[in-house]
Scaffold this active site. Structure first.
Site, mmCIF file in Angstrom:
data_model
loop_
_atom_site.group_PDB
_atom_site.id
_atom_site.type_symbol
_atom_site.label_atom_id
_atom_site.label_comp_id
_atom_site.label_asym_id
_atom_site.label_seq_id
_atom_site.Cartn_x
_atom_site.Cartn_y
_atom_site.Cartn_z
ATOM 1 C CG ASP A 302 -4.801 -18.247 -20.800
ATOM 2 O OD1 ASP A 302 -5.894 -17.464 -20.585
ATOM 3 O OD2 ASP A 302 -4.857 -19.288 -20.997
ATOM 4 C CD GLU A 499 -2.486 -11.214 -26.589
ATOM 5 O OE1 GLU A 499 -3.356 -12.404 -26.233
ATOM 6 O OE2 GLU A 499 -1.297 -11.440 -25.976
#
Ligand SMILES: *[C@@H]1O[C@H](CO)[C@@H](O)[C@H](O)[C@H]1NC(C)=O
Length: 565
Positions: A302, A499
């Site tokens: 997403d 990340e």
């Protein structure tokens, strides 16, 4: 009882007047802030008090006062937990030859202590006051704004924990996810009440498999096996459809999709989702949009142009989101590996009846992969588009995921070579820092372009590493070396682990990735897990100084040559 509590909590955190008022008023900059606040009094009283305020809540100060009187700030229900099985120097790290890399590994190993949390007992005794879902064991969180456990992140965190020899923590994390299956019927996206609407890529069974390979703990496999099967059945009953033979109209095999029915915005991204539907007139259109958005959140990607229109005027525009028209290659690969592992677990625990059932599912999944995703001309698997009844023949790093899942015949040794040739043809192997997620370079989304995500890079490396083909194993080693070099340099420059990373060759420095709904997060669970696992596999072959000097030497030679010209 739990069901009743969850439905009460949903009126506060998932849908309802308070959520709407707070998010519409932009009371907090991040939509996730409010839904992570704990209640001071029970939901029924809170709702009653809110209704009694009537029109007064339209005034911002009154609303603010009401929230402060009824909610605590986020984070207090999770407490830092010292992992009991943490030791300063795990013996396994001795296999990392290079001193600098070993020191780096020890630093990442120390970060597990900062990222370890457990849920306060009060959440177990008073679940009705918390959006946080109770789990019994300590766990490692991703970091940053991600304060609770996340489903698929846990797979790479677990890989790292196993190299860190933190077997008890690893086992506890698996037990927590199994506890979710036991109490909620599946593993939610994360440990919050508002995540109970959707799951994430199903990697619980592969986690148990990795844990079993590292420990040989068959008793534990036996303990969780019924819940692993229950999770498989969730995907089978809630997320699959029969693929019908066009001629006979009989089922040929099932295919799996990320598919969430959603009539509201995602509570944790409420404002973003309201903004997205502003141009839509009817309720049905809005529900369809929100369902596609929630389904995309279930994919773990997403967001990405992968879920948007691939051509036409709205190409790569989020408003064209159509997740439920796509049969994702990676989900079907994960189902394949789940069926295969469950079959072997039943084999070693002596349940021949079950072995046959899962063998059949595994064969079905391989057929699905061949018929819906494999493109012989291009030598790669693609997502399948249900609307246009064709492959979406665009590069996404997920196209290679069946290699990791070994979702092709065991004796087939040409397929992995074709996949390698495909990646080479697409030009993605010439990104010298790591594999880009897509080639949709204009995209604003975070699962696209030169953002490289540790779990995806790891999956491709693992895919090639385990082929047994010396050429491809060497390629895996090169990719791993590249990735370790990028992450190490970035760590030296920024003292952070991100990340996601930017692998563009345009920038000299090694920077964090960008795009998406929130700022890039540090910490970071899956990033560290991937590095530790790669150091486990390649730590005896890697040298930080060598990897640093080679490009510089190359540049120096190049500059001299240019000057001579
Ligand atoms: C396979 O890929 C080629 C080239 O991209 C394309 O022309 C063809 O239609 C694809 N085959 C299927 C079955 O989608």
């Amino acid at each position: 009882m739990l069901y009743y509590v969850i439905s009460l909590l949903s009126q506060i955190y998932v849908d309802g007047p308070i959520l709407q008022a707070v998010q519409d008023a932009h009371l907090y900059p991040d939509s996730k802030y409010f839904v992570d606040m704990a209640l001071k009094v029970d939901p029924v009283t809170t709702l009653k008090n809110f209704y009694e305020l009537g029109d007064k809540v339209r005034k911002r100060e009154n609303l603010q006062k009401f929230i402060e009187a009824h909610f605590d700030p986020p984070g207090s229900e999770l407490i830092e937990s010292y992992p009991e099985d943490w030791v300063p120097f795990p013996a396994s790290f001795l296999k990392i030859d290079d001193y600098h890399l070993r020191r780096w590994a020890l630093h990442l190993h120390r970060i597990w202590r900062d990222l370890c949390r457990r849920v306060k007992e009060d959440v177990r005794d008073h679940q009705e006051l918390y959006s946080l879902l109770y789990v019994p064991h300590p766990f490692v969180i991703p970091g940053g704004r991600f304060r609770e456990f996340y489903y698929w992140d846990s797979y790479w965190i677990l890989k790292g924990l196993l190299f860190s020899e933190m077997f008890e923590t690893a086992k506890g994390m698996i037990r927590n996810l199994a506890y979710m299956v036991d109490h909620h019927g599946f593993v939610p996206n994360g440990g919050r009440v508002y995540y109970l609407i959707r799951s994430q890529p199903p990697l619980l069974t592969p986690m148990v498999y990795e844990y079993y390979l590292a420990t040989g703990d068959l008793e534990f496999v036996q303990e969780v096996l019924p819940l692993l099967e229950k999770e498989y059945e969730f995907w089978e009953t809630q997320r699959s459809s029969p693929f019908l033979d066009p001629e006979t109209k009989k089922e040929k095999f099932p295919y799996f999709q990320y598919r969430v029915l959603m009539k509201t915005p995602r509570p944790e991204s409420y404002r973003e989702d309201m903004e997205l539907v502003r141009h839509l007139d009817t309720e049905d259109e809005r529900h369809l949009m929100w369902s596609n958005v929630a389904s995309a959140a279930e994919t773990g990607w997403d967001f990405s142009t992968r879920w948007f229109a691939q051509s036409g005027p709205s190409m790569h525009d989020m408003k064209s989101i159509r997740t439920t028209s796509i049969v994702p290659v990676d989900l079907n690969a994960f189902i394949c590996v789940n069926a295969r592992i469950l079959g072997s677990f039943y084999e070693i625990t002596g349940r021949p009846d079950k072995v046959a059932a899962y063998q059949r599912r595994y064969e079905h999944a391989k057929t699905e992969m061949k018929e819906l995703h494999w493109n012989e001309t291009d030598g790669i698997w693609y997502d399948y588009d249900l609307e246009y009844k064709t492959h979406s023949n665009t590069y996404y790093v997920s196209n290679a995921s069946p290699l990791y899942a070994k979702c092709y015949d065991d004796e087939d040794d040409v397929t992995p070579r074709k996949v390698y040739a495909y990646l080479e043809r697409e030009g993605v192997l010439s990104f010298t820092k790591g594999l880009p997620t897509s080639l949709a370079m204009g995209s604003e989304q975070q699962w696209d372009k030169e953002n490289a995500w540790p779990p995806m890079v790891h999956m491709v490396i693992e895919g090639f590493r385990t082929t047994g083909d010396p050429f491809l194993m060497k390629a895996a080693e090169n990719m791993a070396t590249q990735w370790l070099t990028l992450s190490y340099r970035s760590f030296i420059q920024t003292h952070s682990m991100f990340e996601k990373y930017n692998v563009s060759s345009k920038t000299e420095e090694c920077s964090a990735g960008s795009g998406g709904e929130y700022e890039v997060q540090t910490g970071f669970g899956w990033t560290n897990g991937v590095i530790l696992d790669l150091l486990d596999k390649y730590g005896d072959k890697m040298h930080s100084t060598a990897s640093k000097s080679v490009p510089w030497l190359f540049l120096a030679v190049l500059m001299t040559l240019l000057r001579l010209l």
